[in-house]
Design an enzyme around this catalytic site. Structure first.
Site, mmCIF file in Angstrom:
data_model
loop_
_atom_site.group_PDB
_atom_site.id
_atom_site.type_symbol
_atom_site.label_atom_id
_atom_site.label_comp_id
_atom_site.label_asym_id
_atom_site.label_seq_id
_atom_site.Cartn_x
_atom_site.Cartn_y
_atom_site.Cartn_z
ATOM 1 N N LYS A 59 0.805 -1.224 0.000
ATOM 2 C CA LYS A 59 0.000 0.000 0.000
ATOM 3 C C LYS A 59 0.837 1.272 0.000
ATOM 4 O O LYS A 59 0.376 2.326 -0.457
ATOM 5 C CB LYS A 59 -0.945 0.004 1.205
ATOM 6 C CG LYS A 59 -2.078 -1.013 1.138
ATOM 7 C CD LYS A 59 -3.117 -0.616 0.113
ATOM 8 C CE LYS A 59 -4.350 -1.506 0.200
ATOM 9 N NZ LYS A 59 -5.398 -1.099 -0.765
ATOM 10 N N SER A 80 -8.967 -0.412 5.369
ATOM 11 C CA SER A 80 -9.062 -1.593 6.234
ATOM 12 C C SER A 80 -7.871 -1.646 7.183
ATOM 13 O O SER A 80 -7.799 -2.520 8.032
ATOM 14 C CB SER A 80 -9.103 -2.872 5.386
ATOM 15 O OG SER A 80 -10.259 -2.908 4.590
#
Length: 392
Positions: A59, A80
């Site tokens: 990410k 998340s």
């Protein structure tokens, strides 16, 4: 930064690679499963070690590309956990304020990690859809820039650098397995491989086959909230940006059960790779497909396990009492990263522990396999989800 259709193009991945070079680690390839009958250089399945990425997951790539390109000082996102961690880790040295909206069921350890890195967290009672709605509303209310975890051209292009590295270092790869949540990583890999004959397989948790359902319907489809051990892959619908890219390039989609995900997680652990369940999903797909006899790569997308998060959060909290923590400083990582092998050197576990607490890689020579040519890519993806198989 887009093509004629308004979406990202392969050149955006190249620009992203240049932009994030000083911020994202070029992660190594690790041996996964040996090819049967081959004694030397016989690694049929390799692992793209994004669990060794700064912030603990891939990410960081998309987050860094977006933050650097946008130049925003105040950012809101829905996450998340791993995308929020990546943004929070980037924020401290850049002076950027980050607010992360979390859905019900988010890992408390990931939420704590975001806060330890200086990010602000906001929780909603609903699922991912409610989380994204709240993030959009909060950005509008505060004037902050919204940086979604997957549905953004800059994020997709940044994630595409994972595929770019794999194809540069294993040009004879036949199949590339990619975990699928919101689809940013899969779309990015599809972009990077648009003109390469590699077969791209997206792997989804069986309980939330949003891409299989959406491709079958010809449009993004929203599914109800789903509980899965792969907590980072609970997106209820594909993003508009990644869906268009995936639709035009992915070759196959497979679904894996929680039991298969946990088996793959354990298998990685026995190889010395401490992946979180979401990070083991691509390997679960490769094991289900049984295609590790050929040259293949599975992306280990994250290593933010409870133990790793607790350790890093503790170190950050202790360091903040005395001086700026090296764990939150991207600039100070540059010199240390010189000791981490690039993907062009295939490495293996075990070895000396590195600063992340994971075994350090040691070099393994990898004679190039004799290439026999790549199979022609199918014009349309084949969805091998059990639910869709039953309805066809």
């Amino acid at each position: 930064m887009s093509g004629h259709g308004g979406g990202p193009v392969p050149a955006d991945v190249e620009r992203a690679a240049e932009r994030i070079a000083a911020y994202a680690r070029r992660t190594p390839l690790l041996p996964g499963l040996p090819a049967p009958g081959r004694r030397r250089g016989g690694w049929g399945l390799l692992l793209k070690a994004e669990h060794l990425q700064r912030s603990g997951s891939f990410k960081l790539r998309g987050a860094a590309n977006a933050v650097l390109a946008l130049g925003a000082r105040d950012i809101v996102t829905g996450s998340s956990g791993n995308h929020g961690i990546a943004l929070a880790r980037l924020a401290a040295p850049m002076g950027v304020r980050v607010t992360v909206v979390l859905a019900a069921g988010t890992s408390p350890a990931k939420a704590a990690r975001i806060r330890a890195l200086g990010g602000r967290t906001v929780s909603v009672a609903g699922g991912v859809a409610e989380r994204e709605e709240r993030a959009r509303a909060l950005a509008e209310e505060t004037g902050a820039v919204l940086v979604p975890s997957s549905d953004h051209e800059l994020v997709v292009a940044g994630q595409g650098t994972v595929g770019r590295e794999v194809l540069a270092d294993v040009p004879d790869v036949r199949t590339l397995y990619v975990p699928v949540g919101g689809g940013g990583l899969l779309a990015g890999v599809c972009l990077a491989a648009r003109d390469h004959p590699v077969r791209i397989v997206g792997v989804e948790p069986a309980g939330t086959p949003r891409y299989a359902r959406s491709l079958a319907a010809g449009r993004p489809v929203r599914l109800p909230p789903c509980d899965t051990v792969a907590d980072g892959l609970r997106a209820q619908a594909p993003g508009e940006v990644p869906f268009a890219v995936v639709r035009d390039r992915v070759d196959d989609l497979v679904a894996v059960s929680d039991a298969e995900i946990l088996t793959a997680t354990d298998r990685l652990r026995r190889l010395g790779v401490e992946a979180e369940p979401s990070g083991a999903v691509a390997l679960a797909g490769a094991l289900r497909a049984g295609r590790h006899r050929e040259r293949a790569v599975a992306v280990v997308s994250g290593g933010n396990t409870l133990a790793a998060l607790t350790s890093r959060t503790s170190r950050t909290s202790e360091a903040s009492l005395t001086s700026r923590s090296s764990d939150t400083s991207l600039a100070s990582d540059a010199s240390r990263d010189r000791g981490v092998p690039g993907a062009s050197g295939i490495s293996r576990m075990p070895g000396a522990p590195d600063r992340s607490g994971l075994p350090g890689p040691t070099h393994l020579s990898d004679p190039s396999a004799a290439g026999t040519g790549h199979p022609a890519r199918r014009l349309a993806p084949t969805c091998t989800h059990p639910e869709l198989e039953e309805t066809r």
